[in-house]
Design a protein around this motif. Structure first.
Motif, PDB file in Angstrom:
ATOM      1  N   UNK A   1       0.843  -1.185   0.000  1.00 29.29           N
ATOM      2  CA  UNK A   1       0.000   0.000   0.000  1.00 29.29           C
ATOM      3  C   UNK A   1       0.888   1.247   0.000  1.00 29.29           C
ATOM      4  N   UNK A   2       0.296   2.396  -0.343  1.00 31.73           N
ATOM      5  CA  UNK A   2       1.091   3.599  -0.617  1.00 31.73           C
ATOM      6  C   UNK A   2       1.959   4.016   0.570  1.00 31.73           C
ATOM      7  N   UNK A   3       1.379   4.043   1.767  1.00 32.90           N
ATOM      8  CA  UNK A   3       2.143   4.485   2.937  1.00 32.90           C
ATOM      9  C   UNK A   3       3.305   3.537   3.219  1.00 32.90           C
ATOM     10  N   UNK A   4       3.029   2.234   3.154  1.00 36.68           N
ATOM     11  CA  UNK A   4       4.086   1.240   3.384  1.00 36.68           C
ATOM     12  C   UNK A   4       5.145   1.345   2.297  1.00 36.68           C
ATOM     13  N   UNK A   5       4.697   1.590   1.073  1.00 41.60           N
ATOM     14  CA  UNK A   5       5.623   1.706  -0.054  1.00 41.60           C
ATOM     15  C   UNK A   5       6.621   2.835   0.165  1.00 41.60           C
ATOM     16  N   UNK A   6       6.145   3.964   0.682  1.00 43.78           N
ATOM     17  CA  UNK A   6       7.038   5.091   0.959  1.00 43.78           C
ATOM     18  C   UNK A   6       8.095   4.730   1.995  1.00 43.78           C
ATOM     19  N   UNK A   7       7.657   4.147   3.108  1.00 45.71           N
ATOM     20  CA  UNK A   7       8.595   3.840   4.196  1.00 45.71           C
ATOM     21  C   UNK A   7       9.545   2.713   3.810  1.00 45.71           C
ATOM     22  N   UNK A   8       9.029   1.694   3.107  1.00 38.89           N
ATOM     23  CA  UNK A   8       9.889   0.573   2.707  1.00 38.89           C
ATOM     24  C   UNK A   8      10.879   1.021   1.630  1.00 38.89           C
ATOM     25  N   UNK A   9      10.427   1.874   0.698  1.00 41.77           N
ATOM     26  CA  UNK A   9      11.335   2.395  -0.310  1.00 41.77           C
ATOM     27  C   UNK A   9      12.476   3.178   0.324  1.00 41.77           C
ATOM     28  N   UNK A  10      12.149   3.982   1.333  1.00 40.83           N
ATOM     29  CA  UNK A  10      13.158   4.742   2.062  1.00 40.83           C
ATOM     30  C   UNK A  10      14.116   3.800   2.791  1.00 40.83           C
ATOM     31  N   UNK A  11      13.535   2.813   3.447  1.00 42.16           N
ATOM     32  CA  UNK A  11      14.286   1.838   4.213  1.00 42.16           C
ATOM     33  C   UNK A  11      15.268   1.074   3.324  1.00 42.16           C
ATOM     34  N   UNK A  12      14.741   0.507   2.245  1.00 32.94           N
ATOM     35  CA  UNK A  12      15.569  -0.334   1.377  1.00 32.94           C
ATOM     36  C   UNK A  12      16.572   0.510   0.596  1.00 32.94           C
TER      37      UNK A  12
END
Length: 255
Positions: A167-178
């Motif tokens: 989902x969009x919110x998770x995508x933002x945080x995971x993209x930042x993380x990875x």
């Protein structure tokens, strides 16, 4: 700086009983060690085909692909491939999922086990080593999938829309993380994505492909005047909007 990957005038077409479908046309670019390259283009233009060629799953019909100066079919480079889904096995714990590649490649030893445990601890999954994938959030599962790839110490990391199932919110945080993990580990990476914001927030350069058969429409270097450069922080800068609009115009002009 050492060149990891070179595309030299590469073309590829799919062949069926109904005829030939050109996918890539005369693609040339190179990737330096430690670079993070984002590739965008119209849907169906051949972005994933390009990754399959790098991985050696397909062979170019024209031109050649060099990794460390050697053609793909002769290369001994270790390439990591992250797909849209994490492909973690439910019947294995997170730790046993992470060491799966080591087992398959007969590289499981005390040193690589220690490396796996270090990565789990460094990236916040140590307490979930014995958990099953279903017990983790989508973002944590993607982090585990990345660790499974990093523990093999790849020379080149291929990312085929690895956040698209989130989902969009998770995508933002995971993209930042990875994104931060890849830079911290000093890995060379190529990301294919439909998300222009993702490309601008993660990449050192964005390669814009034309409609199929894909050729390189434009290559856009990204420079952010920041003390701390992370994908999420990039999104709050004036440069971000400028680069986004530039990529958008190039992409829109290619359709």
């Amino acid at each position: 700086m050492e060149t990891i990957l070179e595309f030299q005038n590469v073309s590829y077409a799919y062949h069926t009983l109904d005829g030939e479908t050109p996918a890539l046309s005369h693609i040339s670019f190179s990737v330096k060690k430690g670079e993070f390259i984002a590739i965008v283009g119209p849907s169906g233009c051949g972005k994933s085909t390009l990754l399959s060629l790098i991985a050696g799953l397909l062979q170019p019909e024209e031109g050649q692909i060099l990794i460390h100066g050697k053609s793909v079919e002769l290369r001994n480079a270790n390439i990591g491939y992250m797909l849209q889904k994490d492909h973690l096995f439910e019947w294995r714990s997170i730790y046993r999922n992470i060491i799966l590649g080591l087992e398959i490649q007969h590289k499981l030893n005390n040193h690589t086990k220690e490396k796996a445990n270090e990565l789990l601890a460094t990236y916040g999954l140590q307490n979930f080593a014995k958990a099953k994938p279903s017990e983790l959030s989508g973002g944590m599962r993607q982090r585990a999938a990345l660790i499974r790839t990093l523990v093999l110490d790849p020379d080149l990391l291929l990312l085929d829309e690895p956040f698209s199932a989130l989902d969009y919110q998770t995508r933002l945080t995971v993209g930042d993380d990875i994104g931060q993990i890849i830079r911290k580990e000093k890995k060379t990476a190529i990301l294919v994505t439909h998300d222009l914001s993702e490309a601008v927030s993660l990449g050192d350069r964005v390669i814009v492909l034309s409609a199929r058969p894909a050729s390189i429409q434009q290559t856009i270097p990204l420079h952010f005047d920041m003390q701390e450069d992370t994908p999420l922080l990039r999104r709050n800068t004036p440069e971000f909007k400028t680069y986004f609009n530039l990529v958008w115009r190039e992409l829109n002009g290619s359709e």
